[in-house]
Design an enzyme around this catalytic site. Sequence first.
Site, PDB file in Angstrom:
ATOM      1  N   LYS A  79      -3.408   2.832   1.527  1.00  0.00           N
ATOM      2  CA  LYS A  79      -2.921   1.561   0.989  1.00  0.00           C
ATOM      3  C   LYS A  79      -3.707   0.311   1.169  1.00  0.00           C
ATOM      4  O   LYS A  79      -4.077   0.141   2.093  1.00  0.00           O
ATOM      5  CB  LYS A  79      -1.414   1.152   1.583  1.00  0.00           C
ATOM      6  CG  LYS A  79      -0.773  -0.084   1.008  1.00  0.00           C
ATOM      7  CD  LYS A  79       0.369  -0.497   1.667  1.00  0.00           C
ATOM      8  CE  LYS A  79       0.925  -1.894   1.066  1.00  0.00           C
ATOM      9  NZ  LYS A  79      -0.152  -2.654   0.481  1.00  0.00           N
ATOM     10  N   GLU A 138      -5.750  -1.568  -7.831  1.00  0.00           N
ATOM     11  CA  GLU A 138      -6.005  -2.718  -6.727  1.00  0.00           C
ATOM     12  C   GLU A 138      -7.254  -2.962  -6.815  1.00  0.00           C
ATOM     13  O   GLU A 138      -8.279  -2.237  -6.869  1.00  0.00           O
ATOM     14  CB  GLU A 138      -5.514  -2.133  -5.329  1.00  0.00           C
ATOM     15  CG  GLU A 138      -5.303  -3.117  -4.273  1.00  0.00           C
ATOM     16  CD  GLU A 138      -3.666  -3.359  -4.224  1.00  0.00           C
ATOM     17  OE1 GLU A 138      -2.947  -2.775  -5.001  1.00  0.00           O
ATOM     18  OE2 GLU A 138      -3.653  -4.327  -3.315  1.00  0.00           O
ATOM     19  N   LYS A 165       5.585   2.615   1.177  1.00  0.00           N
ATOM     20  CA  LYS A 165       4.411   1.976   1.868  1.00  0.00           C
ATOM     21  C   LYS A 165       4.722   2.554   3.151  1.00  0.00           C
ATOM     22  O   LYS A 165       5.638   1.882   3.844  1.00  0.00           O
ATOM     23  CB  LYS A 165       3.794   0.625   1.417  1.00  0.00           C
ATOM     24  CG  LYS A 165       5.172  -0.295   1.547  1.00  0.00           C
ATOM     25  CD  LYS A 165       4.734  -1.728   0.792  1.00  0.00           C
ATOM     26  CE  LYS A 165       6.081  -2.599   0.541  1.00  0.00           C
ATOM     27  NZ  LYS A 165       5.541  -3.683   0.015  1.00  0.00           N
TER      28      LYS A 165
END
Lengths: 544, 342
Positions: free
Chosen positions: A234, A282, A414
């Site tokens: 993450k 991302e 997450k």
Amino acid sequence: MEAFEQLYVALDNTTSTNRKVQAMSAYFAKAASSDAAWAVYFLSGRRLKSVVPSSVLRLWLVECSELPTWLVEETYESVGDLAETIALLVSEPDGHRAGAIREVSLTNWVNERIEGLRNTDVYTQNQRVKHWWKSLPYGQCYVVNKLLTGGLRVGVSQALLARSIAQHASLDRAVVLHRLMGDWSPNADFWEQLIAKDEGETLSSRPYPFCLASPLTEPPEALGDVNEWLAEWKWDGVRAQVIRRDGQTYIWSRGEELITERFPEVASAASQLPDGTVLDGEILAWDANGVLPFSALQRRIGRKKVGKKLLTEVPCCLLVYDQMEQGNTDIRQQPMNHRRAVLESTLKRWAQESSDSVAAALPGLRISVQHKVSSWDELHAIRAESRVERVEGLMLKHYSALYETGRKRGLWWKWKVEPYTVDAVLLYAQAGHGRRSNLYTDYTFGVWNDDELVPVAKAYSGLNNDEINTLDKWIRKNTLEKFGPVRAVEKHHVFELAFEGINASTRHKSGIAVRFPRIVRWRHDKSVRDADSLDDVRKLMDPA
Amino acid sequence: MVALLEPKDGGLICKPGGFAIDPWEPAELALITHAHADHARPGSQQYIAADSCVPLLRKRLGEDIDIKGVPFGEPLTFGDTTVSFHPAGHVLGSAQIRVEHQGEVWVFTGDFKRDNDPTAEAFELVPCNTLITEATFALPIYKWESGHAVAQQIFQWWQAMKAEGRPAVLFAYSLGKAQRVLAELMHFTDESVYLHGAVANMTDVYRRQGVPMLPTHPIDLDDKSKDYAGQLIIAPPGASGSAWMRRFKNASTGFCSGWMRVRGNRRRRGYDRGFVLSDHADWPALLKTVEQCGAQQVLTTHGRGDTFVKFLKEQGYVAEELSTRFAGEADVDTGSESRGSA
């Protein structure tokens, strides 16, 4: 405008989501298409480009109210909202108005009256706006001021808005959400397309609603067989969607802002993608040594035009982890493992076909690495390396998960590492806004540096209502000094703060900047002397 | 100027008169402006209050307190001072206290308002040299509509809820605000209203003094199955969110307070409706009172005292903020009876 104002009041007068949906559907059923489009525009949190700066509006308010400037400022601070302060100060409670103003539609208000201010001189603007203030009934005065000063903020989420439009037009909510994405102009055509049964011609720039993950609150073992889950890092960057359609490239942020020009290296790489491709990932600052701290990426986020120097110092890439469109076909309803395979083949082909040597050395697109493990224990071990890898933890996505619209619990998790914590002392307080206006809820905290307390973090959340009220009362009684809206308070209360990361910073007196600070608990058991020191905090700092 | 009334030793003390006004710690002789908990506290040896305040004080502080009632306007002598009570218009029996000593006149307003209120004796303007005034709502955004107009809004909300088949639960302070609403609603209806026990107690005291109000029924605590759809229920703010509320299925909630003028206050509490109704002076009333009483010196007690003082100084008054324990209109977030008044 009256109908829109009544919609606002109806939305504001209830906390029930069902009643909000009813109120909006009822409005849409009666509104002209262009008014409905403007209502959607404002209810979805969009705002007009500033016509009159709020500092100027405040000056006009002083003129209009015939009160001392300091008193107007103090009143504004107490109310916490300029649009409301104006309406409260200039309107009479009984609503009897002199020189009433002709009722026109919301569209007319925006297009003619408010937009009409742009092409006039300041004197005329001043006269017109003050005339509105003095002639409009309270509710309309407030709503017009809201449109003038920015957002509407009436407790309607995008999902709720989509639900009401979907209900009104008998459409699927996900379809409406998708049609609300991206860049559109609030006019009758837009509204009619929004509620049309058939899609018709779609905008090539339109992004898909992002699929969101939920925080994992139980041990991952509760998720069942580890082999059913895709695990990846993450990352702490800017969530973005890259679109390649009709020979054009678009990069959208999660806040639906078009950021294509801000990340030319990503845009340039994406322009090599096959037409009809949409990727999710991302944006990260990433140089030859790997990912850079978020503070480096921050230098890029705010810049619309990026200079050569910055481009060299902070190169960026999109770390890609999902694909929603392949060959102009929406594949969001395909399972995760299928989309992952598609993504791998897309990027592989792209890497082979790309002959740009710079792009090869510093690729603008990278694929998110999948951690292939055979047990949860292995994943625990990998997650323990998060800090060293400069990531926030792990993402877990079920192989059967579709690319959902928004947050749907259960298939995207997450699994973050535990946050850092420090004990810090309350130094300053400021009143909040919106529902927290006229309560001191924005706090600045400090830690010891020798014999001095230096500010290290601002935090707005983490206390419950009772604690907020207690602290508010204490702050009012224990103010040492006022700097405008900010109060310096007695150094007395210690709070445990949590945050996600710490970086060196030249902008802060303490020399550090923390990510996502929030209050964990009020440490009544600790005295100011027991608070942590700057050295303690520095020791936590991310490995540089 | 020698202070005739000073906040110290647990109250607003008058040295030459040997008494304390609204003491926050037990005193030998306590002069009470009105029966709200931040002004009328237990433990003093003797109490003096306006006649119509006495039954409320007995209800609040106990039937056995040593208390003497006086008619409004009647001069009393304490030490070297002459003292009289004058209507403050805040709630039933609420008084301003006038103290005269060697030709110098001080007036403490207690809590007051100048708006019409069928349940309280109308405010009387008392000329003085020094005015000690509350400043609860001393910001220019606080301007009240008439109680009649607000009652109409409450009535319309009640009728709208009736049409939807929902109970309408109105939170209002049990002493003063609740009875004012019950009296003002008589302009619009003769239907009955249901009352929380705390409100019912105070309403009984008002009725015994002949204040006309809508007919009321106490909530029957034993009858768990009663359907309150379409009914108006008045409860103290402290009842909000309590188990007691569960009996009102699908209720719409409203709150009566001057603080409801600001949207953030209402949103924070999560009430459906905020009705701007206060028993305190609004900004125009504060200014008017200061101007009309002819005082050369103005002292402020609770509320936005600092702001009001600064404004008055700019207008040429001698003004200062006093530190007391009065709470004014209790902050909407405490909502408890013990913390303040309405």
